[in-house]
Write an enzyme that holds these catalytic residues in place. Structure first.
Site, mmCIF file in Angstrom:
data_model
loop_
_atom_site.group_PDB
_atom_site.id
_atom_site.type_symbol
_atom_site.label_atom_id
_atom_site.label_comp_id
_atom_site.label_asym_id
_atom_site.label_seq_id
_atom_site.Cartn_x
_atom_site.Cartn_y
_atom_site.Cartn_z
ATOM 1 N N SER A 193 0.835 -1.192 0.000
ATOM 2 C CA SER A 193 0.000 0.000 0.000
ATOM 3 C C SER A 193 0.879 1.255 0.000
ATOM 4 O O SER A 193 1.702 1.441 -0.890
ATOM 5 C CB SER A 193 -0.961 -0.035 1.192
ATOM 6 O OG SER A 193 -1.933 0.988 1.097
ATOM 7 N N ASP A 294 -9.765 -4.353 -5.768
ATOM 8 C CA ASP A 294 -9.188 -3.202 -5.081
ATOM 9 C C ASP A 294 -9.363 -1.978 -5.973
ATOM 10 O O ASP A 294 -8.923 -1.986 -7.126
ATOM 11 C CB ASP A 294 -7.710 -3.469 -4.804
ATOM 12 C CG ASP A 294 -6.978 -2.301 -4.160
ATOM 13 O OD1 ASP A 294 -7.630 -1.290 -3.825
ATOM 14 O OD2 ASP A 294 -5.743 -2.408 -3.993
ATOM 15 N N HIS A 324 -8.296 -4.548 -0.955
ATOM 16 C CA HIS A 324 -7.069 -3.906 -0.482
ATOM 17 C C HIS A 324 -6.704 -4.456 0.898
ATOM 18 O O HIS A 324 -7.510 -4.434 1.827
ATOM 19 C CB HIS A 324 -7.263 -2.392 -0.403
ATOM 20 C CG HIS A 324 -5.983 -1.631 -0.348
ATOM 21 N ND1 HIS A 324 -5.154 -1.484 -1.433
ATOM 22 C CD2 HIS A 324 -5.374 -0.974 0.679
ATOM 23 C CE1 HIS A 324 -4.105 -0.768 -1.095
ATOM 24 N NE2 HIS A 324 -4.199 -0.451 0.175
#
Length: 371
Positions: A193, A294, A324
């Site tokens: 991320s 995502d 995610h």
């Protein structure tokens, strides 16, 4: 999750800083985003009270034989300099090989630049697994969070960590005994991320430093946190995603980017920013992982296409479904990621050594256009 504190200062900040976001006919405000994130402004109006309840854990510097199950890796916290709060959490497998150097993984945790720590339990456990399964020496970087420290603060902390590792390799001021197991010529940058964003930018910035004898052999980007002004198809399709809804994503970028910067800033959207183009050509091999469930996935697809045009050696895995941070909740998906990391670090040859013929099922090669 504690309720955010909505006070006059916070309301004032909302009104003067950003207009409200409109999603499917419903007004979504900063208050809504803060509630989702579990954050609230402190009275100073510049720092956050983070109320999200994910525990932090202490390191495990030794196995005393009393823990069940027994630890799969050991860890310790190290302050980088006596004059700063910068630190790393260092990991080694519980039984490291005595006659073989291990790859050195420098890891940057997720949290959208705003949340979490290298000591947060989900990232601590992730690093334990990487240290044990590869096996590897792992340096997990504790970087400063936004908005108290906006970008490029996290990138600067990443570079300071790289310099610290370089100094360890040269035994400047001594060397931690655990780093005797590390192969300083086999370094990989890994991030998830926001951490993947940091890893990417650290790899680009590393060209400005003399890191010898460190050799960064690879870059691993898991569900990278990038953005842009122009919405992608996945962002539109998944605008109400329960994990990264679009209005929350916009607020996070406003907190993380330099003040008055838009989402086409180089820190957010590297694909359209051309300043670092010459450096991109010299990047080492890259692994990119994304999930079509995502909303951020199209940003990773764009990055792979961009890197391919720059003749970077890229391996990618894009999966149907997912979400995610799936590897933090789903053991099977986590293991698939561990397996890919192990393969990429241990089996994929570096740039200039040809193309890896045998790839895991589901991994694609999108590298040198000339090959």
């Amino acid at each position: 999750m504690a309720k955010p504190i909505i006070n006059a200062l916070l309301l004032f900040f909302f009104i003067i800083s950003l207009s409200w976001q409109k999603i499917d006919g419903q007004q979504k405000t900063w208050q809504d985003a803060f509630k989702v994130l579990g954050i609230a402004w402190n009275k100073d109006g510049t720092s956050l009270n983070r109320t999200i309840q994910i525990p932090m854990v202490d390191p495990t510097p030794y196995d005393d034989g009393t823990t069940t199950p027994a630890p799969i890796a050991l860890s310790q916290d190290i302050q980088l300099t006596a004059s700063s709060k910068a630190s790393v959490r260092l990991y080694i497998p519980t039984n490291p090989p005595k006659n073989k150097k291990l790859p050195l993984i420098i890891y940057f945790h997720g949290g959208d630049f705003v949340l979490f720590s290298a000591t947060t339990v989900i990232f601590h456990n992730f690093c334990n697994e990487i240290a044990s399964q590869l096996p590897a020496v792992v340096v997990s970087v504790e970087y400063r969070l936004a908005p108290e420290n906006r970008l490029p603060a996290a990138y600067e902390d990443a570079m300071n960590a790289l310099i610290w590792v370089k100094n360890q390799s040269l035994e400047i001021g001594g060397r931690d005994p655990w780093l005797e197991y590390a192969d300083f010529k086999n370094v990989h940058l890994l991030g998830s991320s926001a951490g993947a964003n940091i890893a990417y930018n650290a790899a680009v910035r590393a060209f400005d430093l003399n890191l010898h004898p460190l050799q960064i052999k690879g870059l691993l980007l898991n569900q990278a946190f990038f953005g842009g002004v122009q919405r992608t198809q996945s962002e539109g399709r998944l605008k109400d995603d329960p994990y990264v809804p679009l209005y929350v994503n916009d607020v996070l970028w406003t907190l993380a980017l330099p003040k008055n910067a838009g989402r086409n800033h180089e820190y957010c959207n590297p694909v359209i920013f051309q300043k670092c183009m010459g450096r991109i050509y010299d990047l080492p091999k890259v692994y990119v992982k994304g999930d079509y469930g995502d909303p951020l996935v199209d940003r990773s697809v764009q990055l792979v296409q961009f890197l391919k045009k720059c003749n970077v050696k890229v391996y990618s895995r894009f999966k149907q479904g997912g979400f995610h941070g799936i590897e933090l909740q789903n053991k099977a998906e986590a293991q698939l990621l561990y397996n890919d990391i192990k393969w990429f670090v241990n089996d994929v040859p570096p740039v200039g050594a040809g193309i890896q013929e045998e790839m895991p099922v589901g991994v694609s090669y999108s590298g040198h256009a000339s090959q």
